[in-house]
Design an enzyme around this catalytic site. Structure first.
Site, short mmCIF file in Angstrom:
data_model
loop_
_atom_site.label_atom_id
_atom_site.label_comp_id
_atom_site.label_asym_id
_atom_site.label_seq_id
_atom_site.Cartn_x
_atom_site.Cartn_y
_atom_site.Cartn_z
N LYS A 11 -2.70 -40.91 -7.28
CA LYS A 11 -3.06 -41.75 -8.42
C LYS A 11 -4.01 -42.89 -8.00
CE LYS A 11 1.19 -40.77 -11.04
NZ LYS A 11 2.31 -41.38 -11.82
N TYR A 51 -0.94 -36.06 -19.77
CA TYR A 51 0.38 -36.67 -19.97
C TYR A 51 0.85 -36.57 -21.42
CZ TYR A 51 1.19 -38.65 -15.30
OH TYR A 51 1.45 -38.83 -13.96
N ASN A 114 3.04 -45.38 -9.21
CA ASN A 114 3.94 -44.81 -8.20
C ASN A 114 3.26 -43.75 -7.33
OD1 ASN A 114 3.81 -42.90 -10.16
ND2 ASN A 114 5.99 -42.85 -10.62
N HIS A 117 1.68 -37.86 -8.48
CA HIS A 117 2.27 -36.99 -9.50
C HIS A 117 2.56 -35.65 -8.85
CE1 HIS A 117 2.78 -34.47 -13.07
NE2 HIS A 117 2.04 -33.60 -12.42
N GLU A 128 -0.93 -27.38 -15.50
CA GLU A 128 -1.62 -28.52 -14.87
C GLU A 128 -2.72 -28.03 -13.91
OE1 GLU A 128 2.32 -31.40 -15.19
OE2 GLU A 128 1.62 -30.78 -13.21
P1 ADP Z 1 7.51 -38.26 -12.58
O1 ADP Z 1 6.09 -38.69 -12.27
O2 ADP Z 1 8.46 -38.64 -11.47
O3 ADP Z 1 7.61 -36.80 -12.94
P2 ADP Z 1 7.88 -38.86 -15.42
O4 ADP Z 1 7.33 -37.50 -15.69
O5 ADP Z 1 9.18 -39.23 -16.03
O6 ADP Z 1 7.99 -39.13 -13.84
O7 ADP Z 1 6.84 -39.96 -15.89
C1 ADP Z 1 5.44 -39.76 -15.69
C2 ADP Z 1 4.84 -41.05 -15.17
O8 ADP Z 1 4.94 -42.06 -16.18
C3 ADP Z 1 5.54 -41.66 -13.96
O9 ADP Z 1 5.16 -41.08 -12.74
C4 ADP Z 1 5.11 -43.11 -14.06
O10 ADP Z 1 3.76 -43.28 -13.59
C5 ADP Z 1 5.11 -43.32 -15.57
N1 ADP Z 1 6.40 -43.89 -16.00
C6 ADP Z 1 7.59 -43.24 -16.11
N2 ADP Z 1 8.56 -44.07 -16.53
C7 ADP Z 1 7.97 -45.29 -16.69
C8 ADP Z 1 8.44 -46.58 -17.10
N3 ADP Z 1 9.72 -46.78 -17.43
N4 ADP Z 1 7.55 -47.59 -17.14
C9 ADP Z 1 6.25 -47.41 -16.82
N5 ADP Z 1 5.73 -46.21 -16.43
C10 ADP Z 1 6.58 -45.17 -16.36
MG MG Z 2 6.91 -35.81 -14.60
#
Ligand code: ADP
Ligand code: MG
Length: 140
Positions: A11, A51, A114, A117, A128
């Protein structure tokens, strides 16, 4: 165990801090092969499509803004049980909950920024990968 492919994004928070090589080292150390990779700057439309499953979530706008805030590196990773293997190396979505040694524990800035992805299932991995790579760009 069958050889599987998963889709990965380094990212903008990763490219901004020059962490492409550090994250790729974690990926390769876990036994995953980077069989396709390119650096792109997503458009808002591309990020919203990518997304779209999260479009009703309160953090959607912030997530899209973050994903287009700088370049990303999109990848296809290949290996045994690649989807779960990569999720394990990534660590929990919220870095506060991520295990020691995971990418997110070591590098993530916050739950939103974070660092990586990774696909969550074979069906989403296929969708994807197809959004970002033509078949002949993936060389296993
Ligand atoms: P992952 O990336 O672990 O699969 P998710 O699919 O649940 O997680 O969420 C997609 C992305 O959305 C996350 O990687 C993060 O960047 C963002 N995200 C998820 N939850 C939150 C939150 N509570 N606040 C802000 N951003 C979030
Ligand atoms: Mg996810």
């Amino acid at each position: 165990m069958a050889i599987e492919r998963t889709f990965s994004i380094l990212k903008p928070d990763a490219t901004r801090r020059n962490l492409t090589g550090a994250v790729n080292a974690k990926i390769e150390k876990a036994g995953l092969r980077i069989v396709a990779q390119k650096r792109v700057h997503m458009t808002r439309g591309q990020a919203e499509t990518f997304y779209s499953v999260h479009s009703a979530r309160p953090f959607f706008g912030e997530l899209v803004d973050s994903m287009i805030s700088g370049p990303v590196v999109v990848q296809v990773l290949e290996g045994e049980n690649a989807i779960k293997t990569y999720r394990d190396v990534m660590g929990a979505t919220n870095p506060a909950n991520a295990d020691a040694g995971t990418i997110r524990k070591e590098y993530a800035v916050s739950v939103g920024e974070n660092t990586v992805h990774g696909s969550d299932a074979p069906e989403t991995a296929a969708i994807e990968i197809a959004q970002w790579f033509a078949g002949n760009e993936i060389v296993g």
